[in-house]
Design a protein around this motif. Structure first.
Motif, PDB file in Angstrom:
ATOM      1  N   ALA A  79     -34.928 -27.773  19.318  1.00  0.00           N
ATOM      2  CA  ALA A  79     -34.251 -27.722  20.615  1.00  0.00           C
ATOM      3  C   ALA A  79     -33.983 -29.151  21.044  1.00  0.00           C
ATOM      4  CB  ALA A  79     -35.101 -27.009  21.656  1.00  0.00           C
ATOM      5  N   GLY A  80     -32.988 -29.338  21.901  1.00  0.00           N
ATOM      6  CA  GLY A  80     -32.676 -30.672  22.409  1.00  0.00           C
ATOM      7  C   GLY A  80     -32.315 -30.599  23.873  1.00  0.00           C
ATOM      8  N   HIS A  81     -32.725 -31.607  24.628  1.00  0.00           N
ATOM      9  CA  HIS A  81     -32.475 -31.647  26.065  1.00  0.00           C
ATOM     10  C   HIS A  81     -31.128 -32.310  26.323  1.00  0.00           C
ATOM     11  CE1 HIS A  81     -33.010 -32.890  30.285  1.00  0.00           C
ATOM     12  NE2 HIS A  81     -33.904 -31.925  30.368  1.00  0.00           N
ATOM     13  N   SER A  82     -30.182 -31.554  26.867  1.00  0.00           N
ATOM     14  CA  SER A  82     -28.841 -32.062  27.174  1.00  0.00           C
ATOM     15  C   SER A  82     -28.179 -32.595  25.897  1.00  0.00           C
ATOM     16  CB  SER A  82     -28.918 -33.118  28.286  1.00  0.00           C
ATOM     17  OG  SER A  82     -27.637 -33.436  28.767  1.00  0.00           O
ATOM     18  N   VAL A  83     -27.786 -33.870  25.867  1.00  0.00           N
ATOM     19  CA  VAL A  83     -27.128 -34.391  24.670  1.00  0.00           C
ATOM     20  C   VAL A  83     -28.056 -34.341  23.461  1.00  0.00           C
ATOM     21  CG1 VAL A  83     -27.752 -36.839  24.988  1.00  0.00           C
ATOM     22  CG2 VAL A  83     -25.619 -36.245  23.830  1.00  0.00           C
ATOM     23  N   GLY A  84     -29.360 -34.226  23.686  1.00  0.00           N
ATOM     24  CA  GLY A  84     -30.299 -34.068  22.579  1.00  0.00           C
ATOM     25  C   GLY A  84     -30.056 -32.825  21.755  1.00  0.00           C
ATOM     26  N   GLU A  85     -29.296 -31.878  22.288  1.00  0.00           N
ATOM     27  CA  GLU A  85     -28.984 -30.667  21.533  1.00  0.00           C
ATOM     28  C   GLU A  85     -28.174 -30.980  20.283  1.00  0.00           C
ATOM     29  OE1 GLU A  85     -26.538 -26.710  22.668  1.00  0.00           O
ATOM     30  OE2 GLU A  85     -28.430 -26.978  23.748  1.00  0.00           O
ATOM     31  N   VAL A  86     -27.352 -32.018  20.321  1.00  0.00           N
ATOM     32  CA  VAL A  86     -26.596 -32.402  19.126  1.00  0.00           C
ATOM     33  C   VAL A  86     -27.555 -32.897  18.049  1.00  0.00           C
ATOM     34  CG1 VAL A  86     -24.786 -33.900  18.207  1.00  0.00           C
ATOM     35  CG2 VAL A  86     -24.553 -32.944  20.505  1.00  0.00           C
ATOM     36  N   SER A  87     -28.576 -33.660  18.432  1.00  0.00           N
ATOM     37  CA  SER A  87     -29.595 -34.091  17.470  1.00  0.00           C
ATOM     38  C   SER A  87     -30.313 -32.883  16.880  1.00  0.00           C
ATOM     39  CB  SER A  87     -30.608 -35.018  18.151  1.00  0.00           C
ATOM     40  OG  SER A  87     -30.001 -36.179  18.659  1.00  0.00           O
ATOM     41  N   ALA A  88     -30.587 -31.886  17.711  1.00  0.00           N
ATOM     42  CA  ALA A  88     -31.252 -30.673  17.230  1.00  0.00           C
ATOM     43  C   ALA A  88     -30.387 -29.954  16.195  1.00  0.00           C
ATOM     44  CB  ALA A  88     -31.566 -29.747  18.401  1.00  0.00           C
ATOM     45  N   LEU A  89     -29.090 -29.910  16.421  1.00  0.00           N
ATOM     46  CA  LEU A  89     -28.186 -29.291  15.453  1.00  0.00           C
ATOM     47  C   LEU A  89     -28.209 -30.044  14.130  1.00  0.00           C
ATOM     48  CD1 LEU A  89     -25.133 -28.456  17.748  1.00  0.00           C
ATOM     49  CD2 LEU A  89     -26.822 -26.850  16.823  1.00  0.00           C
ATOM     50  N   CYS A  90     -28.356 -31.348  14.197  1.00  0.00           N
ATOM     51  CA  CYS A  90     -28.464 -32.146  12.980  1.00  0.00           C
ATOM     52  C   CYS A  90     -29.770 -31.809  12.252  1.00  0.00           C
ATOM     53  CB  CYS A  90     -28.404 -33.629  13.324  1.00  0.00           C
ATOM     54  SG  CYS A  90     -28.331 -34.729  11.894  1.00  0.00           S
ATOM     55  N   ALA A  91     -30.859 -31.708  12.988  1.00  0.00           N
ATOM     56  CA  ALA A  91     -32.152 -31.388  12.386  1.00  0.00           C
ATOM     57  C   ALA A  91     -32.143 -30.011  11.722  1.00  0.00           C
ATOM     58  CB  ALA A  91     -33.253 -31.455  13.442  1.00  0.00           C
ATOM     59  N   ALA A  92     -31.334 -29.096  12.258  1.00  0.00           N
ATOM     60  CA  ALA A  92     -31.242 -27.744  11.705  1.00  0.00           C
ATOM     61  C   ALA A  92     -30.266 -27.652  10.542  1.00  0.00           C
ATOM     62  CB  ALA A  92     -30.830 -26.771  12.797  1.00  0.00           C
ATOM     63  N   GLY A  93     -29.589 -28.758  10.215  1.00  0.00           N
ATOM     64  CA  GLY A  93     -28.638 -28.756   9.111  1.00  0.00           C
ATOM     65  C   GLY A  93     -27.251 -28.288   9.482  1.00  0.00           C
ATOM     66  N   VAL A  94     -26.994 -28.085  10.773  1.00  0.00           N
ATOM     67  CA  VAL A  94     -25.670 -27.659  11.225  1.00  0.00           C
ATOM     68  C   VAL A  94     -24.665 -28.801  11.110  1.00  0.00           C
ATOM     69  CG1 VAL A  94     -24.356 -26.783  13.206  1.00  0.00           C
ATOM     70  CG2 VAL A  94     -26.686 -25.973  12.784  1.00  0.00           C
ATOM     71  N   LEU A  95     -25.127 -30.013  11.403  1.00  0.00           N
ATOM     72  CA  LEU A  95     -24.313 -31.229  11.332  1.00  0.00           C
ATOM     73  C   LEU A  95     -25.022 -32.247  10.462  1.00  0.00           C
ATOM     74  CD1 LEU A  95     -23.683 -31.623  15.175  1.00  0.00           C
ATOM     75  CD2 LEU A  95     -22.000 -30.764  13.533  1.00  0.00           C
ATOM     76  N   ASP A  96     -24.254 -33.129   9.796  1.00  0.00           N
ATOM     77  CA  ASP A  96     -24.898 -34.266   9.157  1.00  0.00           C
ATOM     78  C   ASP A  96     -24.950 -35.421  10.152  1.00  0.00           C
ATOM     79  OD1 ASP A  96     -22.374 -35.572   9.138  1.00  0.00           O
ATOM     80  OD2 ASP A  96     -21.970 -35.009   7.058  1.00  0.00           O
ATOM     81  N   VAL A  97     -25.596 -36.505   9.793  1.00  0.00           N
ATOM     82  CA  VAL A  97     -25.813 -37.615  10.725  1.00  0.00           C
ATOM     83  C   VAL A  97     -24.494 -38.175  11.236  1.00  0.00           C
ATOM     84  CG1 VAL A  97     -26.678 -39.972  10.924  1.00  0.00           C
ATOM     85  CG2 VAL A  97     -28.087 -38.222   9.836  1.00  0.00           C
ATOM     86  N   ASP A  98     -23.557 -38.419  10.329  1.00  0.00           N
ATOM     87  CA  ASP A  98     -22.284 -39.015  10.752  1.00  0.00           C
ATOM     88  C   ASP A  98     -21.518 -38.087  11.690  1.00  0.00           C
ATOM     89  OD1 ASP A  98     -22.602 -41.428   9.352  1.00  0.00           O
ATOM     90  OD2 ASP A  98     -21.910 -40.503   7.491  1.00  0.00           O
TER      91      ASP A  98
END
Length: 293
Positions: A79-98
């Motif tokens: 889970a991510g708080h506000s903009v932290g949700e994008v980091s959470a999506l990265c951790a889940a493999g939904v997005l890569d770092v770039d």
């Protein structure tokens, strides 16, 4: 069960990410975001600006994530708080770092482009139901005010037009205190609507993979592995409520949470809710966690 929680824009500060810059895996991530250099020296006035703070916090979050990944520590829910949700999506493999950094760069640019006609205030010591009553009493179509964030059962943030915030502050005599936040605008409120269509187009154009683990979006506080739900929740979050208190309550079965970034804010909120949470602000945290597999 291990959960990863990623902090948001309000945790930015000069000096953040210090120990991460000395770690090779983390440093490689920080090098992908040029604005991350501002973390070390500031100035604070520039660092806290929306178009800087969001990319910087995200880079630090993802740098901390790289440290955990290198040690074989992976989450079972994120889970991510506000903009932290994008980091959470990265951790889940939904997005890569770039892709995550690009997405946050667009989000921060669009939000910073909205004229600053509003703000946010923390209302302490009142339940969300009472704050909602106050918001209803002071909000008007031309001067809207909403509950923007539920950080904890008695820590609610309202967001909207300045005159409406002033009316609520005067009316909330039963609150422990009402504190104006140092933010650039009324985030998670209808005043962000001018950026919504462009943000939706950016999110819908971004390739997203099915998540490897459940993600708990801010707007629903319900874990999901449905990519369509995650995409729409990320769009709605721009003007919608961050239901962090509900997220903590919903995920009470997680054995250990880790705040992944350089912040202790979420760890503090989670501990106050009776959850076990360590913070990557302490370099020893990564060494204490058990690798998976």
């Amino acid at each position: 069960m291990v959960g990863f929680a990623f902090p948001g824009q309000g945790t930015v500060r000069v000096g953040m990410g210090g120990w991460l810059r000395r770690d090779p895996e983390a440093a490689a991530v920080l090098a992908r975001e040029p604005l991350a250099e501002l973390c070390a020296r500031g100035p604070l006035e520039r660092l806290v600006a929306t178009d800087v703070a969001q990319p910087v916090v995200t880079a630090v979050n993802l740098a901390a994530l790289a440290v955990l990944a290198a040690r074989g520590v992976v989450p079972e829910v994120v889970a991510g708080h506000s903009v932290g949700e994008v980091s959470a999506l990265c951790a889940a493999g939904v997005l890569d770092v770039d892709a995550a950094l690009r997405l946050v760069g667009e989000r921060s640019r669009l939000m910073a482009s909205v004229p600053g006609t509003g703000g946010m205030s923390a209302v302490m010591g009142l339940p969300v139901e009472r704050v909602e009553e106050l918001v209803t009493a002071v909000s008007t179509p031309d001067e809207p005010l909403v509950v923007g964030l539920e950080n904890a059962p008695d820590h609610i943030v309202v967001s909207g037009a300045f005159p409406a915030i002033e009316r609520l502050t005067a009316l909330a005599t039963d609150a422990r205190k009402v504190v104006a936040l140092k933010v650039g605008n009324a985030f998670h409120s209808p005043l962000m609507a001018p950026a919504l269509d462009a943000w939706a187009a950016v999110v819908r154009a971004t390739p997203m993979a099915p998540p490897r683990v459940p993600v708990v979006p801010n707007t629903t506080a319900e874990p999901t592995t449905d990519p369509d739900v995650l995409r729409e929740a990320l769009i709605e979050q721009l003007t919608g409520r961050v239901r962090w208190a509900a997220t903590m309550a919903r995920m009470s079965d997680v054995d250990t949470w880790v705040e992944v970034g350089d912040s202790k804010v979420l760890a503090g909120l989670m501990r106050s809710a009776g959850l076990r949470c360590a913070s990557m602000a302490d370099p020893a945290t990564a060494r204490r966690l058990e690798p998976v597999g």
